[in-house]
Motif scaffolding. Structure first.
Motif, PDB file in Angstrom:
ATOM      1  N   THR A 161      49.924  57.892  30.183  1.00 44.47           N
ATOM      2  CA  THR A 161      49.596  57.135  31.460  1.00 44.47           C
ATOM      3  C   THR A 161      47.988  56.629  30.903  1.00 44.47           C
ATOM      4  O   THR A 161      47.632  55.348  31.133  1.00 44.47           O
ATOM      5  N   ALA A 162      47.136  57.271  29.976  1.00 45.75           N
ATOM      6  CA  ALA A 162      45.761  56.620  29.745  1.00 45.75           C
ATOM      7  C   ALA A 162      46.027  55.331  28.920  1.00 45.75           C
ATOM      8  O   ALA A 162      45.411  54.449  29.165  1.00 45.75           O
ATOM      9  N   ALA A 163      47.043  55.550  28.085  1.00 46.93           N
ATOM     10  CA  ALA A 163      47.240  54.358  27.249  1.00 46.93           C
ATOM     11  C   ALA A 163      47.845  52.942  27.886  1.00 46.93           C
ATOM     12  O   ALA A 163      47.205  52.171  28.013  1.00 46.93           O
ATOM     13  N   ILE A 164      48.847  53.475  28.651  1.00 53.16           N
ATOM     14  CA  ILE A 164      49.360  52.103  29.729  1.00 53.16           C
ATOM     15  C   ILE A 164      48.185  51.690  30.556  1.00 53.16           C
ATOM     16  O   ILE A 164      48.059  50.475  30.626  1.00 53.16           O
ATOM     17  N   SER A 165      47.428  52.512  31.287  1.00 51.08           N
ATOM     18  CA  SER A 165      46.715  51.966  32.206  1.00 51.08           C
ATOM     19  C   SER A 165      45.425  51.503  31.722  1.00 51.08           C
ATOM     20  O   SER A 165      44.762  50.354  32.327  1.00 51.08           O
ATOM     21  N   VAL A 166      44.826  51.924  30.695  1.00 49.05           N
ATOM     22  CA  VAL A 166      43.756  51.281  29.948  1.00 49.05           C
ATOM     23  C   VAL A 166      43.814  49.845  29.612  1.00 49.05           C
ATOM     24  O   VAL A 166      43.339  49.032  29.722  1.00 49.05           O
ATOM     25  N   ALA A 167      45.049  49.901  28.854  1.00 42.68           N
ATOM     26  CA  ALA A 167      45.413  48.543  28.114  1.00 42.68           C
ATOM     27  C   ALA A 167      45.830  47.594  29.251  1.00 42.68           C
ATOM     28  O   ALA A 167      45.256  46.428  29.365  1.00 42.68           O
ATOM     29  N   VAL A 168      46.295  48.015  30.378  1.00 41.95           N
ATOM     30  CA  VAL A 168      46.800  46.880  31.589  1.00 41.95           C
ATOM     31  C   VAL A 168      45.566  46.551  32.161  1.00 41.95           C
ATOM     32  O   VAL A 168      45.401  45.548  32.568  1.00 41.95           O
ATOM     33  N   ALA A 169      44.787  47.776  32.517  1.00 40.50           N
ATOM     34  CA  ALA A 169      43.371  47.275  33.437  1.00 40.50           C
ATOM     35  C   ALA A 169      42.535  46.506  32.506  1.00 40.50           C
ATOM     36  O   ALA A 169      41.822  45.573  32.960  1.00 40.50           O
ATOM     37  N   MET A 170      42.385  46.645  31.161  1.00 40.18           N
ATOM     38  CA  MET A 170      41.346  45.856  30.163  1.00 40.18           C
ATOM     39  C   MET A 170      41.928  44.442  30.267  1.00 40.18           C
ATOM     40  O   MET A 170      41.091  43.593  30.477  1.00 40.18           O
ATOM     41  N   ALA A 171      43.296  44.046  30.039  1.00 39.26           N
ATOM     42  CA  ALA A 171      43.692  42.703  30.360  1.00 39.26           C
ATOM     43  C   ALA A 171      43.230  42.275  31.545  1.00 39.26           C
ATOM     44  O   ALA A 171      43.024  40.966  31.540  1.00 39.26           O
ATOM     45  N   THR A 172      43.383  42.886  32.629  1.00 40.66           N
ATOM     46  CA  THR A 172      43.325  42.439  34.017  1.00 40.66           C
ATOM     47  C   THR A 172      41.786  42.048  34.165  1.00 40.66           C
ATOM     48  O   THR A 172      41.386  41.189  34.713  1.00 40.66           O
ATOM     49  N   ALA A 173      40.787  43.225  33.613  1.00 36.76           N
ATOM     50  CA  ALA A 173      39.446  42.898  33.787  1.00 36.76           C
ATOM     51  C   ALA A 173      38.991  41.868  33.139  1.00 36.76           C
ATOM     52  O   ALA A 173      38.175  41.029  33.370  1.00 36.76           O
ATOM     53  N   VAL A 174      39.914  41.526  31.801  1.00 40.25           N
ATOM     54  CA  VAL A 174      38.935  40.368  31.134  1.00 40.25           C
ATOM     55  C   VAL A 174      39.494  39.069  31.652  1.00 40.25           C
ATOM     56  O   VAL A 174      38.455  38.234  32.014  1.00 40.25           O
ATOM     57  N   ALA A 175      40.522  39.282  32.462  1.00 39.92           N
ATOM     58  CA  ALA A 175      40.847  37.804  32.918  1.00 39.92           C
ATOM     59  C   ALA A 175      39.960  37.385  34.273  1.00 39.92           C
ATOM     60  O   ALA A 175      39.624  36.434  34.724  1.00 39.92           O
ATOM     61  N   MET A 176      39.790  38.680  34.996  1.00 43.72           N
ATOM     62  CA  MET A 176      38.869  38.563  36.383  1.00 43.72           C
ATOM     63  C   MET A 176      37.587  38.096  35.962  1.00 43.72           C
ATOM     64  O   MET A 176      36.929  37.543  36.839  1.00 43.72           O
ATOM     65  N   THR A 177      36.972  38.738  34.947  1.00 43.55           N
ATOM     66  CA  THR A 177      35.578  38.573  34.643  1.00 43.55           C
ATOM     67  C   THR A 177      35.161  37.364  34.069  1.00 43.55           C
ATOM     68  O   THR A 177      34.262  36.774  33.983  1.00 43.55           O
ATOM     69  N   ARG A 178      36.352  36.789  33.216  1.00 42.57           N
ATOM     70  CA  ARG A 178      35.791  35.488  32.379  1.00 42.57           C
ATOM     71  C   ARG A 178      36.381  34.173  33.017  1.00 42.57           C
ATOM     72  O   ARG A 178      36.116  33.134  32.598  1.00 42.57           O
ATOM     73  N   HIS A 179      37.358  34.174  34.275  1.00 44.26           N
ATOM     74  CA  HIS A 179      37.796  33.185  34.632  1.00 44.26           C
ATOM     75  C   HIS A 179      37.734  33.298  36.172  1.00 44.26           C
ATOM     76  O   HIS A 179      37.721  34.333  36.793  1.00 44.26           O
ATOM     77  N   ARG A 180      37.851  32.096  36.923  1.00 52.75           N
ATOM     78  CA  ARG A 180      37.725  32.014  38.286  1.00 52.75           C
ATOM     79  C   ARG A 180      39.196  31.286  38.640  1.00 52.75           C
ATOM     80  O   ARG A 180      39.249  30.391  38.253  1.00 52.75           O
ATOM     81  N   PHE A 181      39.678  31.901  39.644  1.00 52.50           N
ATOM     82  CA  PHE A 181      40.821  31.223  40.180  1.00 52.50           C
ATOM     83  C   PHE A 181      41.121  31.458  41.457  1.00 52.50           C
ATOM     84  O   PHE A 181      40.584  32.359  42.032  1.00 52.50           O
ATOM     85  N   ARG A 182      42.052  30.441  42.091  1.00 50.58           N
ATOM     86  CA  ARG A 182      42.146  30.651  43.504  1.00 50.58           C
ATOM     87  C   ARG A 182      42.823  31.687  43.929  1.00 50.58           C
ATOM     88  O   ARG A 182      43.719  32.211  43.275  1.00 50.58           O
ATOM     89  N   GLY A 183      42.604  32.536  45.208  1.00 52.78           N
ATOM     90  CA  GLY A 183      43.151  33.727  45.512  1.00 52.78           C
ATOM     91  C   GLY A 183      42.762  35.073  44.620  1.00 52.78           C
ATOM     92  O   GLY A 183      43.374  35.955  44.716  1.00 52.78           O
ATOM     93  N   GLN A 184      41.541  34.765  44.033  1.00 53.87           N
ATOM     94  CA  GLN A 184      41.211  35.897  43.044  1.00 53.87           C
ATOM     95  C   GLN A 184      40.994  37.198  43.932  1.00 53.87           C
ATOM     96  O   GLN A 184      41.147  38.332  43.363  1.00 53.87           O
ATOM     97  N   ASP A 185      40.190  36.799  45.033  1.00 52.39           N
ATOM     98  CA  ASP A 185      39.755  38.156  45.905  1.00 52.39           C
ATOM     99  C   ASP A 185      41.074  38.654  46.356  1.00 52.39           C
ATOM    100  O   ASP A 185      41.107  39.964  46.526  1.00 52.39           O
ATOM    101  N   ALA A 186      42.003  38.109  46.706  1.00 54.11           N
ATOM    102  CA  ALA A 186      43.107  38.574  47.495  1.00 54.11           C
ATOM    103  C   ALA A 186      43.935  39.468  46.317  1.00 54.11           C
ATOM    104  O   ALA A 186      44.370  40.497  46.444  1.00 54.11           O
ATOM    105  N   TRP A 187      44.015  38.793  45.272  1.00 59.77           N
ATOM    106  CA  TRP A 187      44.631  39.123  44.047  1.00 59.77           C
ATOM    107  C   TRP A 187      43.975  40.676  43.776  1.00 59.77           C
ATOM    108  O   TRP A 187      44.614  41.702  43.409  1.00 59.77           O
TER     109      TRP A 187
END
Lengths: 252, 264
Positions: free
Chosen positions: A65-91
């Motif tokens: 669980t730790a391996a899966i969720s940290v990897a998935v969360a890291m990818a998401t966090a990088v995308a969310m903090t480095r880029h702005r896109f439409r619908g980001q808040d809803a996402w």
């Protein structure tokens, strides 16, 4: 008001204290030890293959669980903090939804779906289900750290010729390592403590510790259950230490 | 070159498979006929009729007085638990707010400690202290399980209230109680409402506490869902119970969040 708060805190912690005390009782009944303490119930725990196998299964699922969720969360966090896109808040709101959704509703749906797939009875089904609950927490931890990192550091690495992966691996990841570590410990704790999804998805082939404790808690309470509970408690203590670090030095 | 959206794919897949699909399946399941329940104890049958459409489960829930009583009891329990949790949570949050720095972190960690331990450890201790089963242990157990979340949520809101503001009220002649009532409480109200939303959602869908600490008279909707899934083997009914529960909770949470936004 402050004094009342400390009394409340004592009440809040009393169930833990009592459980720990009972696990050392020499009596065969649920009693606070009066004449001396014993490790007998812990010895019994480790002598019983059912409990030991459940402990190993729990740890295996938790690490997955730790391996899966940290990897998935890291990818998401990088995308969310480095880029702005439409619908980001809803996402993001959708991503955090599992924090408030009743586990019982998800559990029934997952049970009905997983039973139709080959994942039924496989530890991976538990790890994935736990990841659904753990990703939002890991994401919040990683996002907080990534958004504080200076984006110029990565930009400088890219300017000096590093590819995106290289810049991430050499600059961002090392800087975010403490947060990755904290997120991993949090998700381990979430997996070890998750009950509802586990009760619905685990089969006889993947008995985990909470699942073995469960029937005992309803029908046959013995000090052995207390010691099993304390073993679970010890396993999740590192996550608490991580929380202390997380609140501690940097954040004001 | 613009390949960064790929980073969102893993969490999107997990969300689709782990949140949307189960919820969608529950919705579809609630509109199916109950299946053949004769295969009790067998794990290779489906406990619903795939492909059928039926409102029978919803009719059952809305007409059978047993289910009306079940929802009424769940709502009453959630109400009591939420009020108690908010009061106790506020007291603890205030202690965090007023504590000097190193003690503040210790306090937060001690309050959070039960949330880092297995809920079963906690239930075990509650049974030892408050009694094996009955309404008392259920309420005590639920409140103690939820107080840490409420305390930390309210504390976060209190931390944003500048203490000099309260001192100013005192300096202008307000009593301690008056300053709290007129300054501290209103300023922290958005935090209290945020905590209320969380506590209400979690206490209304409570499963483990009522199941492990209660007698059948204290069983909630969520316990009934588990019973239908694992004992009565009527998955359509279990799903319909979930749909009604989710519907009621969404309306309640939406109402509270509108109120909260109006305050902010």
């Amino acid at each position: 008001m402050i004094r009342v708060a400390y009394i409340l805190l004592a009440v809040l912690l009393s169930p833990l204290v009592v459980t720990i005390a009972v696990s050392f009782t020499p009596s065969a009944f649920l009693e606070i030890p009066k004449n001396g303490v014993t490790l007998g119930w812990y010895r019994e725990f480790f002598a019983n293959p059912i409990w030991v196998r459940a402990l190993v299964n729990s740890l295996g699922v938790a690490v997955l669980t730790a391996a899966i969720s940290v990897a998935v969360a890291m990818a998401t966090a990088v995308a969310m903090t480095r880029h702005r896109f439409r619908g980001q808040d809803a996402w993001e709101a959708a991503l955090l939804l599992p924090l408030v959704l009743p586990a019982i509703a998800i559990a029934v749906g997952m049970l009905a779906i997983v039973r139709l797939t080959p994942l039924w009875g496989h530890p991976l089904s538990l790890a994935l289900a736990h990841s659904v609950a753990a990703v939002p927490v890991a994401y919040l931890v990683l996002r907080a750290t990534l958004s504080r990192l200076d984006p110029n550091l990565e930009a400088a690495a890219r300017g000096l010729g590093a590819g995106p992966w290289q810049a991430f691996g050499l600059i961002t990841l090392p800087l975010a390592m403490p947060a990755v570590f904290a997120a991993a410990l949090f998700t381990l704790a979430i997996s070890l403590n998750e009950i509802t999804l586990t009760l619905f998805l685990a089969t006889r082939d993947i008995e985990t510790l909470p699942r073995v404790i469960w029937p005992n808690l309803r029908f046959a309470l013995t000090p052995l259950v207390a010691s099993a509970s304390v073993i679970l408690l010890i396993l999740t203590l590192p996550a608490l230490a991580a929380a202390g670090w997380w609140l501690g030095p940097r954040r004001r | 070159m613009n390949r960064w959206p790929l980073l969102l794919v893993p969490s999107a897949l997990l969300w689709l498979a782990g949140v949307l699909a189960p919820l969608g399946f529950v919705l579809r399941l609630s509109l199916s006929s109950s299946g053949n329940r004769a295969g009790e104890g067998r794990y290779d049958t489906l406990f619903y009729e795939p492909g059928t459409w039926s409102f029978a489960s919803f009719v059952e829930i809305f007409t059978n007085p047993y289910y009306r009583g079940l929802f009424a009891f769940t709502a009453a329990l959630a109400g009591v638990v939420t009020v108690l949790t908010l009061i106790f949570g506020y007291v603890l949050a205030y202690a965090i707010y007023r504590a000097p720095m190193p003690r503040k972190i210790v306090l937060i960690l001690l309050i959070a400690l039960p949330k880092f331990t297995n809920i079963l450890v906690f239930v075990f201790g509650v049974k030892m202290i408050f009694g094996a089963s009955g309404p008392g242990p259920v309420i005590a157990g639920e409140v103690l399980m939820l107080v840490p979340y409420a305390a930390l949520t309210i504390a976060a809101a209190l931390e944003a209230v500048p203490y000099p503001l309260i001192e100013a009220a005192r300096g202008l002649g307000a009593s301690a109680a008056m300053a709290f009532w007129r300054v501290t409480l209103p300023l922290s109200l958005p935090g209290v409402l945020a905590a209320a939303i969380l506590t209400l959602l979690w206490s209304a869908s409570a499963f483990l506490g009522p199941y492990l600490l209660g007698e059948p008279a204290q069983y909630t909707v969520a316990v009934e869902v588990d019973r239908q899934v694992h004992q009565d083997l009527d998955w359509a009914l279990a799903a319909a119970l979930n749909v009604v529960l989710l519907g009621v909770l969404s309306v309640a949470a939406y109402g509270l969040s509108v109120w909260r936004r109006r305050l902010a």
